[in-house]
Scaffold this motif. Structure first.
Motif, PDB file in Angstrom:
ATOM      1  N   THR A 255      24.733  26.885  31.327  1.00 22.04           N
ATOM      2  CA  THR A 255      24.422  25.774  33.189  1.00 22.04           C
ATOM      3  C   THR A 255      25.558  24.810  32.726  1.00 22.04           C
ATOM      4  N   VAL A 256      24.881  23.914  32.670  1.00 20.92           N
ATOM      5  CA  VAL A 256      25.490  22.591  31.605  1.00 20.92           C
ATOM      6  C   VAL A 256      26.325  21.919  30.923  1.00 20.92           C
ATOM      7  N   ASP A 257      26.903  23.369  30.530  1.00 18.14           N
ATOM      8  CA  ASP A 257      28.462  23.338  29.462  1.00 18.14           C
ATOM      9  C   ASP A 257      29.221  23.865  30.979  1.00 18.14           C
ATOM     10  N   LEU A 258      28.888  24.480  31.538  1.00 22.27           N
ATOM     11  CA  LEU A 258      29.975  24.942  33.237  1.00 22.27           C
ATOM     12  C   LEU A 258      30.422  23.542  33.423  1.00 22.27           C
ATOM     13  N   LEU A 259      29.184  22.782  33.793  1.00 15.02           N
ATOM     14  CA  LEU A 259      28.972  21.348  34.765  1.00 15.02           C
ATOM     15  C   LEU A 259      29.188  20.312  34.138  1.00 15.02           C
ATOM     16  N   MET A 260      30.243  20.252  32.434  1.00 12.69           N
ATOM     17  CA  MET A 260      30.508  18.597  31.572  1.00 12.69           C
ATOM     18  C   MET A 260      31.296  19.874  31.908  1.00 12.69           C
ATOM     19  N   GLU A 261      32.029  21.106  31.708  1.00 13.98           N
ATOM     20  CA  GLU A 261      33.608  21.633  32.636  1.00 13.98           C
ATOM     21  C   GLU A 261      34.316  20.894  33.521  1.00 13.98           C
ATOM     22  N   ARG A 262      33.338  21.138  34.465  1.00 10.64           N
ATOM     23  CA  ARG A 262      34.510  20.847  36.136  1.00 10.64           C
ATOM     24  C   ARG A 262      34.042  19.386  35.983  1.00 10.64           C
ATOM     25  N   ALA A 263      32.934  18.972  35.010  1.00 17.06           N
ATOM     26  CA  ALA A 263      33.108  17.069  35.666  1.00 17.06           C
ATOM     27  C   ALA A 263      34.553  16.842  35.333  1.00 17.06           C
TER      28      ALA A 263
ATOM     29  N   ALA B 275      33.400  14.186  40.200  1.00 10.42           N
ATOM     30  CA  ALA B 275      32.443  14.365  38.631  1.00 10.42           C
ATOM     31  C   ALA B 275      30.970  13.218  39.083  1.00 10.42           C
ATOM     32  N   LEU B 276      31.039  13.297  40.146  1.00 10.28           N
ATOM     33  CA  LEU B 276      29.582  12.086  39.923  1.00 10.28           C
ATOM     34  C   LEU B 276      28.498  12.940  40.376  1.00 10.28           C
ATOM     35  N   ASP B 277      28.810  13.891  40.977  1.00  9.52           N
ATOM     36  CA  ASP B 277      27.845  15.206  41.910  1.00  9.52           C
ATOM     37  C   ASP B 277      27.681  15.730  40.486  1.00  9.52           C
ATOM     38  N   LEU B 278      28.047  16.011  39.997  1.00  5.22           N
ATOM     39  CA  LEU B 278      28.363  17.956  38.988  1.00  5.22           C
ATOM     40  C   LEU B 278      27.498  16.579  37.699  1.00  5.22           C
ATOM     41  N   LEU B 279      28.050  15.532  37.861  1.00  5.69           N
ATOM     42  CA  LEU B 279      26.894  14.835  36.438  1.00  5.69           C
ATOM     43  C   LEU B 279      25.339  14.735  37.048  1.00  5.69           C
ATOM     44  N   ASP B 280      25.955  14.360  37.990  1.00  6.89           N
ATOM     45  CA  ASP B 280      23.786  13.732  38.237  1.00  6.89           C
ATOM     46  C   ASP B 280      22.820  14.933  37.869  1.00  6.89           C
ATOM     47  N   THR B 281      24.183  16.288  38.476  1.00  4.44           N
ATOM     48  CA  THR B 281      23.121  17.354  38.664  1.00  4.44           C
ATOM     49  C   THR B 281      23.068  17.729  36.557  1.00  4.44           C
ATOM     50  N   VAL B 282      24.032  17.096  36.185  1.00  2.00           N
ATOM     51  CA  VAL B 282      23.813  17.550  34.442  1.00  2.00           C
ATOM     52  C   VAL B 282      22.629  16.620  33.961  1.00  2.00           C
TER      53      VAL B 282
ATOM     54  N   THR C 147      19.934  15.262  35.647  1.00  2.00           N
ATOM     55  CA  THR C 147      18.709  15.556  36.304  1.00  2.00           C
ATOM     56  C   THR C 147      18.196  16.911  35.274  1.00  2.00           C
ATOM     57  N   LEU C 148      19.383  18.185  35.218  1.00  2.00           N
ATOM     58  CA  LEU C 148      18.777  19.608  34.478  1.00  2.00           C
ATOM     59  C   LEU C 148      18.726  18.779  32.837  1.00  2.00           C
ATOM     60  N   LYS C 149      19.513  18.363  32.167  1.00  2.00           N
ATOM     61  CA  LYS C 149      18.716  17.864  31.308  1.00  2.00           C
ATOM     62  C   LYS C 149      18.457  16.515  30.930  1.00  2.00           C
ATOM     63  N   PRO C 150      17.805  15.725  31.095  1.00  2.00           N
ATOM     64  CA  PRO C 150      17.521  14.198  30.581  1.00  2.00           C
ATOM     65  C   PRO C 150      17.740  13.746  29.376  1.00  2.00           C
ATOM     66  N   ASP C 151      17.526  14.825  28.680  1.00  2.00           N
ATOM     67  CA  ASP C 151      17.755  14.726  27.189  1.00  2.00           C
ATOM     68  C   ASP C 151      19.176  14.523  26.281  1.00  2.00           C
ATOM     69  N   TYR C 152      20.271  15.373  27.056  1.00  2.00           N
ATOM     70  CA  TYR C 152      21.293  15.563  26.853  1.00  2.00           C
ATOM     71  C   TYR C 152      22.241  14.266  27.038  1.00  2.00           C
ATOM     72  N   ALA C 153      22.594  13.440  25.380  1.00  2.00           N
ATOM     73  CA  ALA C 153      22.864  12.092  26.130  1.00  2.00           C
ATOM     74  C   ALA C 153      24.777  12.129  26.049  1.00  2.00           C
ATOM     75  N   GLU C 154      25.555  13.203  26.123  1.00  2.00           N
ATOM     76  CA  GLU C 154      26.344  13.556  26.726  1.00  2.00           C
ATOM     77  C   GLU C 154      26.392  12.820  27.830  1.00  2.00           C
ATOM     78  N   GLY C 155      26.045  13.869  28.901  1.00  2.00           N
ATOM     79  CA  GLY C 155      25.473  14.188  30.087  1.00  2.00           C
ATOM     80  C   GLY C 155      25.657  12.572  31.214  1.00  2.00           C
ATOM     81  N   TRP C 156      24.817  11.209  29.916  1.00  2.00           N
ATOM     82  CA  TRP C 156      24.792  10.383  30.151  1.00  2.00           C
ATOM     83  C   TRP C 156      26.241   9.610  30.088  1.00  2.00           C
ATOM     84  N   ASN C 157      26.997   9.872  28.788  1.00  2.00           N
ATOM     85  CA  ASN C 157      27.928   9.431  28.543  1.00  2.00           C
ATOM     86  C   ASN C 157      29.098   9.430  29.604  1.00  2.00           C
ATOM     87  N   ARG C 158      29.183  10.629  30.009  1.00  2.00           N
ATOM     88  CA  ARG C 158      30.239  11.219  30.721  1.00  2.00           C
ATOM     89  C   ARG C 158      29.686  10.380  31.736  1.00  2.00           C
TER      90      ARG C 158
END
Length: 213
Positions: A92-100, A112-119, A121-132
């Protein structure tokens, strides 16, 4: 740990009141997505998507990156590290990252912000979500929120040279040359062959040498 605390203090000291977007100072380059070390293309479908098994390997890769004798060798090693960073362990996170990523390339920053806000939230320990997301805020010239997300990246991945470079770039945008110089030197501690960081250090040292103390 000292490096992270040092950079955290930088981030907090630079946050603008109210988190409002900060205009690019006159004479500065316009923000580009590449500035904050945006992610490489997604790995091939048959590559493993979990990072847990990669932890011993990434430590070896960091050592190899620090010892690389040339830029081409360093780039190959850096890409392998980036691909490990990219693995979220969640379809799910991978798909959101691709769309972002598509939204970011199309300059559709609200989506992009809407998608990454979800990323995040779903995966707060995923550094690349914050980086993107830091990259999107940077593109919107919202440096306060970008710095806050960079801080989260560095809490999770202190050797993330993309986030460190982004911190240094924003510090330059905010006329914090001495802090930017220290930050880019920290980038080179991790990735000595990174040409953009080397040039930034040279430019900042020249600029600071010409200023009265």
């Amino acid at each position: 740990m000292r490096l992270f605390l040092f950079l955290t203090l930088f981030c907090l000291s630079l946050l603008p009141v109210g988190g409002e977007a900060q205009p690019v100072p006159p004479g500065s380059d316009e923000p580009k997505a590449e500035d904050l070390g945006t992610l490489p293309e997604a790995p091939a479908p048959d590559e493993p998507k979990t990072r847990a098994a990669e932890e011993p390997q990434i430590e070896t890769l960091y050592r190899q990156l620090a010892a690389a004798s040339g830029e081409d060798e360093a780039k190959r090693i850096a890409r392998r590290i980036q691909l490990i960073w990219l693995k979220s362990g969640s379809d799910t996170v991978d798909l959101l990252m691709e769309r972002a990523a598509i939204a970011l390339k199309g300059e559709n920053y609200p989506l992009a912000l809407d998608l990454l806000d979800t990323v995040v939230t779903l995966k707060p320990d995923y550094a690349e979500g914050w980086n993107r997301r830091a990259t999107v805020y940077y593109m919107r010239q919202d440096f306060g929120r970008s710095l806050a997300d960079i801080e989260r990246v560095l809490a999770l991945e202190p050797r993330h040279w993309g986030a460190l470079s982004g911190l240094g770039i924003i510090q330059r945008q905010l006329d914090q040359e001495k802090r930017a110089l220290a930050t880019f030197k920290a980038v080179l501690d991790v990735y000595p062959m990174l040409d953009t960081a080397k040039k930034a250090v040279e430019q900042l040292e020249t600029e600071l040498a010409g200023k009265p103390t």
